[in-house]
Design an enzyme around this catalytic site. Structure first.
Site, short mmCIF file in Angstrom:
data_model
loop_
_atom_site.label_atom_id
_atom_site.label_comp_id
_atom_site.label_asym_id
_atom_site.label_seq_id
_atom_site.Cartn_x
_atom_site.Cartn_y
_atom_site.Cartn_z
N ASN A 9 31.01 1.36 56.43
CA ASN A 9 30.15 1.86 57.69
C ASN A 9 29.76 0.57 58.09
O ASN A 9 28.71 0.05 57.95
CB ASN A 9 29.27 2.62 57.02
CG ASN A 9 28.33 3.17 58.34
OD1 ASN A 9 28.49 2.94 59.49
ND2 ASN A 9 27.05 3.74 57.94
N TRP A 10 30.34 0.05 59.45
CA TRP A 10 30.14 -1.06 60.03
C TRP A 10 28.91 -0.76 60.91
O TRP A 10 27.93 -1.59 61.39
CB TRP A 10 31.15 -1.40 61.29
CG TRP A 10 32.38 -1.94 60.50
CD1 TRP A 10 32.95 -1.58 59.37
CD2 TRP A 10 33.61 -2.57 61.20
NE1 TRP A 10 34.19 -2.27 59.14
CE2 TRP A 10 34.48 -2.73 60.40
CE3 TRP A 10 33.56 -2.83 62.39
CZ2 TRP A 10 35.76 -3.28 60.63
CZ3 TRP A 10 34.81 -3.84 62.78
CH2 TRP A 10 35.83 -4.03 61.94
N LYS A 11 28.30 0.40 61.17
CA LYS A 11 27.24 0.64 61.88
C LYS A 11 27.38 0.12 63.41
O LYS A 11 28.64 -0.03 63.78
CB LYS A 11 25.82 0.38 61.17
CG LYS A 11 25.78 1.06 59.78
CD LYS A 11 24.40 0.81 59.10
CE LYS A 11 24.57 1.44 57.85
NZ LYS A 11 23.37 1.31 56.94
N HIS A 95 25.28 10.88 58.21
CA HIS A 95 24.47 9.51 57.63
C HIS A 95 22.98 9.78 57.54
O HIS A 95 22.44 10.17 58.89
CB HIS A 95 24.93 8.49 58.39
CG HIS A 95 24.41 7.30 57.62
ND1 HIS A 95 23.31 6.42 57.92
CD2 HIS A 95 25.16 6.23 56.76
CE1 HIS A 95 23.39 5.51 57.25
NE2 HIS A 95 24.47 5.31 56.66
N GLU A 97 20.81 7.52 58.67
CA GLU A 97 20.16 7.19 60.12
C GLU A 97 20.26 8.17 61.22
O GLU A 97 19.45 8.18 62.04
CB GLU A 97 20.94 5.80 60.21
CG GLU A 97 20.67 4.71 59.75
CD GLU A 97 21.64 3.62 59.16
OE1 GLU A 97 22.62 3.56 59.86
OE2 GLU A 97 21.29 2.84 58.22
N GLU A 165 24.10 9.14 49.24
CA GLU A 165 23.38 7.95 49.64
C GLU A 165 21.74 8.17 49.66
O GLU A 165 21.15 8.59 50.70
CB GLU A 165 23.92 7.58 50.98
CG GLU A 165 25.43 7.40 51.34
CD GLU A 165 25.42 6.42 52.47
OE1 GLU A 165 26.26 5.41 52.11
OE2 GLU A 165 25.03 6.68 53.63
N GLY A 171 20.47 -0.44 53.00
CA GLY A 171 20.10 -1.46 53.38
C GLY A 171 18.79 -2.02 53.01
O GLY A 171 18.19 -2.96 53.64
N SER A 211 23.22 -0.16 49.26
CA SER A 211 23.29 -1.43 48.83
C SER A 211 24.61 -1.57 47.83
O SER A 211 24.37 -2.40 46.70
CB SER A 211 22.04 -1.74 48.20
OG SER A 211 20.95 -1.88 49.17
P1 PGA Z 1 24.14 -0.62 52.68
O1 PGA Z 1 24.46 0.86 53.63
O2 PGA Z 1 25.26 -0.78 51.99
O3 PGA Z 1 23.77 -1.43 53.94
O4 PGA Z 1 23.04 0.06 51.97
C1 PGA Z 1 25.22 1.96 53.32
C2 PGA Z 1 25.13 3.13 54.39
O5 PGA Z 1 24.37 3.11 55.13
O6 PGA Z 1 26.36 3.65 54.50
#
Ligand code: PGA
Length: 255
Positions: A9-11, A95, A97, A165, A171, A211
């Site tokens: 997931n490149w965001k 997700h 976010e 998640e 993150g 992470s």
């Molecule tokens: P992260 O993000 O690996 O940077 O913790 C995972 C995600 O948000 O899918």
């Protein structure tokens, strides 16, 4: 045996030049890797050019979000058909976010999941608890509610991947331990069994996300119900993402 599934997931990262460089590096490093499904979810505007960049490889493309309506006055959004037009085959839905920063509700996510599947694409549906919810002992209840509100017998399990998640691990550098993650993954599979029956639920892949790094991927992926990873930060560095893909390949029994 569920095929391990590693998604990046490149965001909101990478411009076109950087994206092409990353894909070129991954093409090279994943060329000899067999038995793992690999998905790249760049920002939507990169899906068209990257479709060319992944052509002739097994690398798949997906979007990070979609609007549930087929078309209309929804400034800034894109539809399932638009994603499909690019050649992408997956959409990440729910997700954390999207839930916490953009306020998406279970009700809306239900519509999105159904729209994606109706549009012929596959879904990675994300669930996970916040730190206060975990500390209050509510992890499984929160995850079950996220599943029950969105998944149902008429939402095709064959088109579905679930990503667990924990919000506190995204993150932050904090990862759920393999045991903590496995416990929730097993709980998710039990919930899916209640909806779909054992055979279909056993075929659904459940990714862990939060992470995931080269240093912890192997231990997480060794757990029986952890079928892959949804990777954020580490997927932006070709060598790190390639190492996670290799860790997944090592879980595949030799033919
Ligand atoms: P992260 O993000 O690996 O940077 O913790 C995972 C995600 O948000 O899918």
């Amino acid at each position: 045996m569920r095929t391990p599934f590693i998604a990046g997931n490149w965001k909101m990262h990478k411009n076109l030049v950087e994206a092409r460089e990353l894909v070129a590096a991954l093409r090279e490093s994943s060329a000899g890797v067999a038995g793992v499904d690999v998905l790249l979810c760049p920002p939507a505007y990169l899906l068209f050019p990257l479709a060319k960049a992944v052509a002739g490889t097994d690398l798949m493309l997906g979007a990070q979000n979609v609007h549930e309506a087929p078309q209309g006055a929804f400034t800034g959004e894109h539809s399932v058909a638009m994603v499909a037009d690019t050649g992408a085959t997956y959409v990440i839905i729910g997700h954390s976010e999207r839930r916490h920063v953009f306020g998406e509700t279970n009700d809306q996510l239900n519509k999105k999941v159904r729209a994606v599947i109706a549009g012929g694409l596959q879904v990675i549906y994300c669930v996970g608890e916040t730190l206060p919810q975990r500390e209050a002992g509510k992890t499984q209840a929160v995850v079950d509610e996220q599943i029950d509100a969105v998944l149902a017998a008429d939402v095709d399990a064959a088109k579905l991947t679930v990503a667990y998640e924990p919000v506190w691990a995204i993150g932050t550098g904090k990862t759920a331990s393999p045991e903590q993650a496995q416990e929730v993954h097993a709980g998710i599979r039990t919930r899916l069994t209640g909806i779909y029956g054992a055979q279909a639920a056993n075929a659904v892949r459940i990714q862990y996300g939060g992470s995931v790094k080269p240093g912890n991927a192997a231990a997480l992926l060794a757990e029986p119900d952890i079928d892959g990873a949804l990777v954020g930060g580490a997927c932006l560095v070709a060598g790190d993402f390639a190492a996670i893909i290799s860790a997944a390949a090592e879980t595949v029994p030799a033919a």
